[in-house]
Design a protein around this motif. Structure first.
Motif, short mmCIF file in Angstrom:
data_model
loop_
_atom_site.label_atom_id
_atom_site.label_comp_id
_atom_site.label_asym_id
_atom_site.label_seq_id
_atom_site.Cartn_x
_atom_site.Cartn_y
_atom_site.Cartn_z
N ILE A 280 9.52 -7.99 -4.44
CA ILE A 280 9.28 -7.28 -3.11
C ILE A 280 8.15 -6.18 -3.08
O ILE A 280 7.75 -5.96 -2.06
CB ILE A 280 10.66 -6.87 -2.83
N TRP A 281 8.21 -5.62 -4.39
CA TRP A 281 7.07 -4.59 -4.31
C TRP A 281 5.79 -5.05 -4.27
O TRP A 281 4.65 -4.22 -4.26
CB TRP A 281 7.20 -3.69 -5.55
N LYS A 282 5.34 -6.49 -4.39
CA LYS A 282 3.89 -6.90 -4.35
C LYS A 282 3.30 -7.02 -3.07
O LYS A 282 2.19 -7.15 -2.92
CB LYS A 282 4.08 -8.24 -5.02
N GLU A 283 4.14 -6.74 -2.21
CA GLU A 283 3.39 -6.94 -0.67
C GLU A 283 3.58 -5.33 0.06
O GLU A 283 4.78 -4.82 0.09
CB GLU A 283 4.42 -7.69 0.25
N GLU A 284 2.55 -5.04 0.25
CA GLU A 284 2.42 -3.89 0.83
C GLU A 284 3.40 -3.60 2.22
O GLU A 284 3.57 -2.37 2.29
CB GLU A 284 0.77 -3.47 1.72
N LYS A 285 3.54 -4.54 3.18
CA LYS A 285 4.43 -4.05 4.20
C LYS A 285 5.80 -3.92 3.98
O LYS A 285 6.49 -2.88 4.57
CB LYS A 285 4.35 -5.05 5.13
N TYR A 286 6.40 -4.27 2.69
CA TYR A 286 7.45 -3.98 2.60
C TYR A 286 7.68 -2.63 1.68
O TYR A 286 8.74 -1.80 1.86
CB TYR A 286 8.01 -5.14 1.49
N ARG A 287 6.50 -2.14 1.19
CA ARG A 287 6.42 -0.96 0.46
C ARG A 287 6.72 0.15 1.67
O ARG A 287 7.43 1.20 1.20
CB ARG A 287 5.41 -0.91 -0.32
N GLU A 288 6.33 -0.14 2.52
CA GLU A 288 6.13 0.88 3.65
C GLU A 288 7.55 0.88 4.36
O GLU A 288 7.97 1.91 5.00
CB GLU A 288 5.12 0.37 4.97
N LEU A 289 8.46 -0.39 4.23
CA LEU A 289 9.72 -0.35 4.87
C LEU A 289 10.70 0.44 4.06
O LEU A 289 11.91 0.94 4.41
CB LEU A 289 10.17 -1.63 4.89
#
Length: 573
Positions: A77-86
């Motif tokens: 899940i941490w490989k995608e920037e938009k999910y880091r922002e969530l």
């Protein structure tokens, strides 16, 4: 170096920070979020990581974990920037009904209300300042173990409103093991009261709640819509046959074999597969139960872990007290055969006593049965019928659990039952009669506990007795019942595995007072039926001579039993 295996972890933060063994399931967060579903109900068997996944989801989204991205570093899940922002951006209400296992509605209601009150206690900051008006603050204080039904029904809806105002975002609600209280209500006889209370709570929380962003409910079963989900038309239901989240709960074979390699157990792959493989979710086969695998990695011993991790009281009672057709079907499953039956994945608890399909549905949802194949909807006189499923026991671990369960039925008089088995193998007819009457006196009522029990009908006892024979004599005899041979269907056939043992045929009959004067007449009728219908034909066709086939007639009158053999004259008593 292999990671440390920690048993019983249900808190994601604690598991990750202690660097315990963990298989990455964070992909569940992305799949769920991108589904766009408002309310998702996920049914999976117990001990399949539901609670851990809910904890993971809470800690990913909850504002209480803002800035805690290190918990997810290195995971998918941490490989995608938009999910880091969530991460850490939503108010989350996380409840569990796992502990609601009360024996009365009053106590169950209190337990549920206490669980809700705990959520209010964690959010006491909401009552500070002017966020809430005086009426809302009074309502907040009213939420307690003994709150009125109207307050309880509105409690989670109101809390999501308050949190939404405070954080400026609608709330996410996570409810783990939503169906635990319902199973207890069915077992303990307060189903109607509980479902009325739960229906009001769920309707307010999940349907008429404008302050809800998303919600997840997890449980073992999909309880019927009529029971608690009436009018909840925004509910996405995911059962064991659904394609969604197929790899999010449980370990895939690739993940299991990777773990075995990590722990230096590669040579044990086939044994582990035999014991613990067998679950299928959607189109994904070869799913393993995480609880069993983690315990095996810890002990490196092949044992039944998952199957023995709960009392299984509901399943045990349904099979033991079920009618003869249920026991006959279970006999086939226990002997390794498959069962073809319609299955409705929507569990109707109040039909479990009378609807055989409901029982197989529960066993499938609980993980004790696996789907070999199933048909799509179709057919029937109106063009629609429930799809037929081909079912089998899930794996060796489950088979061993059921064998232990059957043995437990006779635990109270195990000495008499074991002595009967010995007498049967020795052909000691007098001892067989003595021990069988002792067994029947103790066990008859246990197997005749249906809605309209009849002490003149031994079907429940008889089929429970046959299951006991199957378990006790496995490896020495192949037991079959109600199969065709000659010109009819025999009751029980024991076919020896080794050439030195005799084959055994048994016929069971109930005393008929209009046609028979003595119980001995019933025995003779049973023995005559064995001969007249040539039940031994199947055995002789396999090369077993007639003189090596023992034939017994069992006669029942209430709890009284008389056994006779074909080579002895049975006289009146």
């Amino acid at each position: 170096m292999a990671r440390t295996v920690g048993i019983g972890h249900q808190d994601f933060e604690r598991l990750i920070t202690s660097n315990n063994f963990y298989i990455d399931k964070t992909g569940f967060i992305k799949e769920w979020w991108e589904s766009g579903d408002i309310v998702t109900l996920i049914a999976r068997p117990r001990r399949f990581g539901k609670t851990l996944n809910m904890s993971m989801t809470e800690q990913f989204f909850s504002v209480r974990y803002v800035g805690r991205g290190e918990l997810f570093e290195g995971f998918s899940i941490w490989k995608e920037e938009k999910y880091r922002e969530l991460q850490g951006t939503y108010p989350v209400i996380f409840l569990s009904f796992a502990g609601v296992k009360e024996t009365s509605f009053t106590e169950a209601r209190k337990s549920i209300c206490r669980t809700i009150e705990e959520q209010y206690n964690k959010c006491g900051f909401l009552t500070e300042g002017n966020l809430l008006n005086e009426k809302e603050k009074a309502f907040y204080q009213e939420v307690s173990t003994d709150m009125p039904d109207s307050t309880a029904a509105a409690s989670l809806r109101s809390l999501s409103d308050f949190l939404g105002r405070y954080y400026g975002k609608r709330a996410i609600i996570l409810l783990d093991e939503y169906d635990t209280p319902m199973q207890e209500a069915y077992v303990n006889g307060y189903w109607d009261e509980l479902t009325e209370f739960i229906r009001a709570l769920f309707n307010s929380t999940f349907k008429t709640n404008p302050y809800l962003e998303r919600a997840i409910m997890t449980g073992i079963t999909r309880v019927s819509k009529e029971s608690v989900f009436s009018d909840l038309n925004n509910l996405k239901v995911v059962t064991t046959t659904s394609r969604e989240y197929a790899e999010s709960f449980g370990f895939t074979e690739e993940e299991v074999f990777g773990a075995l390699d990590e722990f230096g157990l590669s040579a044990q792959r086939q044994d582990v597969k035999t014991w613990y493989d067998g679950f299928t979710f959607g189109s994904v086969t070869d799913i393993y139960n995480p609880w069993s695998i983690i315990n095996y990695l810890d002990t490196q011993e092949l044992r039944p872990y998952w199957a023995n991790s709960s009392a299984n009281s509901l399943v045990r009672n349904l099979i033991r007290e079920g009618n003869q057709e249920i026991k006959k079907s279970f006999e086939r499953l226990l002997s390794g055969e498959h069962l073809i039956t319609p299955v409705d994945e929507q569990i109707v608890y109040n039909q479990l006593d009378s609807n055989e399909m409901a029982i197989w549905s529960l066993l499938l949802a609980s993980g004790y049965l696996k789907v070999i194949r199933y048909e799509e909807y179709g057919g029937g006189f109106d063009g629609v019928k429930e799809p037929d499923y081909e079912l089998a026991l899930t794996n060796l671990e489950v088979r061993m659990m059921f064998c232990s369960m059957v043995k437990g039925w006779f635990q109270g008089n195990a000495s008499d039952y074991n002595s009967f088995i010995k007498a049967l193998l020795l052909g000691d007819l007098d001892a067989m009669n003595d021990y069988m009457n002792s067994v029947a006196q103790t066990m008859f009522s246990s197997f005749d506990t249906g809605k309209n029990p009849s002490k003149s009908q031994p079907e429940r006892f008889y089929h429970g007795f046959v299951l006991g024979l199957m378990v006790e004599l496995r490896g020495r005899y192949m037991l079959t019942s109600n199969q065709e041979s000659g010109f009819g269907r025999y009751d029980v056939m024991l076919e020896p595995v080794h050439t030195g043992d005799d084959a055994i045929l048994m016929e069971f009959k109930v005393f008929q007072p209009r046609r028979e004067k003595e119980l001995s007449d019933t025995v003779n009728a049973a023995l005559k039926q064995i001969e007249d219908r040539k039940y031994s034909a199947l055995l002789t066709a396999k090369g077993i001579p007639e003189e090596r086939i023992r034939k017994y007639g069992f006669a029942f009158r209430g709890k009284e039993v008389l056994i006779g053999a074909a080579d002895e004259t049975i006289n009146g008593q």
